[in-house]
Scaffold this motif. Structure first.
Motif, mmCIF file in Angstrom:
data_model
loop_
_atom_site.group_PDB
_atom_site.id
_atom_site.type_symbol
_atom_site.label_atom_id
_atom_site.label_comp_id
_atom_site.label_asym_id
_atom_site.label_seq_id
_atom_site.Cartn_x
_atom_site.Cartn_y
_atom_site.Cartn_z
ATOM 1 N N MET A 1 103.807 56.925 16.623
ATOM 2 C CA MET A 1 102.411 56.824 16.218
ATOM 3 C C MET A 1 101.862 55.409 16.370
ATOM 4 N N HIS A 4 100.723 53.175 20.484
ATOM 5 C CA HIS A 4 99.436 52.937 21.149
ATOM 6 C C HIS A 4 98.431 52.286 20.204
ATOM 7 N N ASP A 8 94.452 52.592 19.645
ATOM 8 C CA ASP A 8 93.974 53.339 18.486
ATOM 9 C C ASP A 8 93.160 52.492 17.516
ATOM 10 N N ASN A 55 95.847 65.087 18.216
ATOM 11 C CA ASN A 55 96.000 63.671 18.520
ATOM 12 C C ASN A 55 94.678 62.920 18.475
ATOM 13 N N ARG A 285 96.752 67.412 26.077
ATOM 14 C CA ARG A 285 97.640 67.907 25.033
ATOM 15 C C ARG A 285 97.004 69.098 24.317
ATOM 16 N N LYS A 327 94.367 57.163 21.459
ATOM 17 C CA LYS A 327 95.520 57.823 22.080
ATOM 18 C C LYS A 327 96.250 58.769 21.139
ATOM 19 N N THR A 328 96.358 58.392 19.866
ATOM 20 C CA THR A 328 97.088 59.222 18.909
ATOM 21 C C THR A 328 96.261 59.374 17.630
ATOM 22 N N LYS A 329 96.801 60.150 16.686
ATOM 23 C CA LYS A 329 96.059 60.382 15.444
ATOM 24 C C LYS A 329 96.035 59.163 14.529
#
Length: 525
Positions: A1, A4, A8, A55, A285, A327-329
């Motif tokens: 996580m 990135h 993020d 994400n 995704r 890019k991610t959550k």
């Protein structure tokens, strides 16, 4: 996580600046305490963001629920009783996740989802134009054509002509210049400009402008054109802003009806936003929809227990996250943390941000969602894709989100019925072991968007190092939605070392680079 974080963190700042006024505006439109919108935004970021499998999706209070909330508070008699309905709605959402009702999201055609995104882009752009020139009578939150103050999108555009603020226009133009310069020029010249987000710079410049230019001057920014966050005078004052549900009303019939209504509408908006956000994801995704319902339900329980508005995944904030390079959550979670810390530590500073800066950010987001190139591409795909797409766009822009989607879906289904779609046997799986784990998938004559959920499930279940034989020799018509999920599967197949052979009347093709390019030239497209 944390891999990135350089992407993020800047994205979370953009989402924070977009979410802040939206949370306040939706609370205002809902007839709820302003702080309840911030609570929902914080819970949507930190709680739902942590539990969700999405994400890039961002959750918080939704404009689509504003009318329901406004009427429910009045009908139930108090805010505390309404919070009981929010908690019940969350419990029911968790039950929907348990019974795997998330599959509903797969039964909306790609053209409708893209039309929803484009329609929202248009309405974001149109609704931010008045605020860009300083006409802020009904700011953030409205997605429907009709606004909470009795105006609609077009009358607001007409009325803004007589309510122009030179200061707001100046800030908007400066902000747009910064945003475009940052994205089109500076980020390509040095990596430092990729780390520092352009919207943050625009906000800082807007705050400095507000400090330097007196509010009563010709180019000043009045208090009506600034962010308005509740400012507690003490710790006890801050705590007093939280409210708690009155569970003595849990046996009331109307409370349960409100809870069921919130559950259905919030779940549907979430599933549609999940599908739309996955379409925007550059990495293609797939969000687990049943897990998303569980996360949303948990978020609504928490939000209801501490005095927050109901929560859904929200496409405006999610698309801002995607467009800003998230890019991610982690970007979602950090934005929730930023909301929390800002309302505790710097509410006075937040109230110095001109709304025109945030309007400029949303103008860019709206344009990206409804680029002219998207309309051109959908038109080139033929009327089966373009008609549901354009009906959805117009429906979302000139009615409201759910009605617009319903119109597009209805047109899509009608067009399928007109073509006499009568095939329920569309997928046959045969596994064989010839030294290599081989799966043969045979598609039959008609394969439509109604079948994509089952096909996607089978493709996602293929183990690593499988050889897939895809037989389309019987296909007369293969819907574009299926081509799209096949292309997305190609993107994921490489890392799993899945090899593919396509068998068609045109020949046998090993590991094609694009199903769309392969099939658009054949009769099955």
């Amino acid at each position: 996580m944390f891999k990135h974080l350089k992407n993020d963190l800047p994205a979370s700042l953009v989402v924070f600046f977009v979410a802040l006024p939206l949370c306040l505006g939706i609370a205002l439109a809902s007839g709820a305490p302003l702080f309840s919108g911030l609570i929902a935004g914080i819970v949507g970021g930190m709680v739902v963001g942590a539990l969700s499998g999405s994400n890039l999706g961002v959750s918080g209070p939704a404009a689509g629920l504003a009318v329901i909330v406004l009427n429910a508070i009045t009908d139930l008699g108090s805010w505390e009783i309404f919070l009981v309905a929010v908690v019940l709605g969350g419990v029911l959402q968790i039950l929907l996740g348990v019974i795997k009702a998330g599959v509903i999201g797969y039964y909306f055609p790609s053209s409708v989802i893209k039309g929803m995104l484009a329609g929202i882009g248009i309405i974001i752009f149109l609704k931010q134009l008045p605020h860009a020139v300083g006409y802020d009578s009904d700011y953030e939150g409205d997605i429907s054509f009709r606004q909470a103050d009795g105006e609609n999108t077009l009358t607001a555009l007409a009325n803004m002509i007589d309510n122009v603020s030179p200061g707001a226009i100046t800030v908007t133009l400066i902000s747009l210049c910064i945003l475009l310069l940052w994205e089109l020029v500076l980020t390509k010249k040095s990596d430092i400009f990729k780390i520092i987000p352009g919207p943050l710079v625009a906000v800082i410049v807007g705050v400095i402008y507000n400090f330097l230019i007196a509010a009563d001057s010709a180019f000043g920014i009045s208090a009506d054109h600034l962010v308005s966050v509740p400012v507690p005078e003490s710790a006890s004052d801050f705590v007093s802003q939280f409210a708690f549900p009155d569970f003595s009303a849990i046996t009331r019939y109307d409370v349960w009806i409100t809870g069921i209504t919130l559950c259905i509408v919030a779940s549907l908006e979430t599933l549609l936003s999940v599908e739309a956000t996955d379409k925007l994801d550059p990495q293609k995704r797939t969000t687990p929809t049943n897990r998303e319902l569980f996360a949303q339900g948990t978020g609504n329980i928490v939000s209801g227990l501490i005095g927050g508005l109901p929560i859904t995944q929200v496409i405006i904030r999610s698309s801002a996250n995607v467009q800003s390079g998230g890019k991610t959550k982690m970007s979602t979670i950090i934005h929730g943390f930023l909301l929390l810390t800002s309302v505790i530590i710097i509410p006075t500073l937040l109230n110095k941000i001109p709304l025109a800066v945030l309007a400029a950010v949303l103008l860019v987001v709206g344009y990206k969602l409804a680029k002219p190139s998207l309309f051109k591409r959908m038109y080139s795909l033929g009327r089966d894709q373009f008609i549901p797409f354009i009906v959805t766009v117009l429906g979302v822009a000139f009615t409201d989100l759910l009605l617009g989607i319903g119109l597009g879906l209805g047109i899509g289904i009608l067009m399928i019925l007109i073509k006499n779609y009568q095939n329920s046997h569309f997928l046959h799986i045969v596994e064989k072991d010839d030294g290599v784990h081989t799966v043969r998938m045979t598609l039959s004559e008609e394969v439509s968007f109604l079948n994509k959920g089952a096909i996607l499930r089978e493709l996602n279940s293929l183990p690593e190092k499988t050889h897939l034989e895809l037989d389309v020799t019987k296909c007369i018509r293969l819907n574009y939605d299926i081509l799209e999920i096949l292309d997305e599967f190609l993107y994921r197949a490489g890392p799993k070392e899945i090899t593919i052979t396509v068998i068609s009347e045109k020949g046998i093709f090993e590991n094609p680079k694009s199903f769309t390019k392969l099939f658009l030239t054949s009769k099955v497209a």
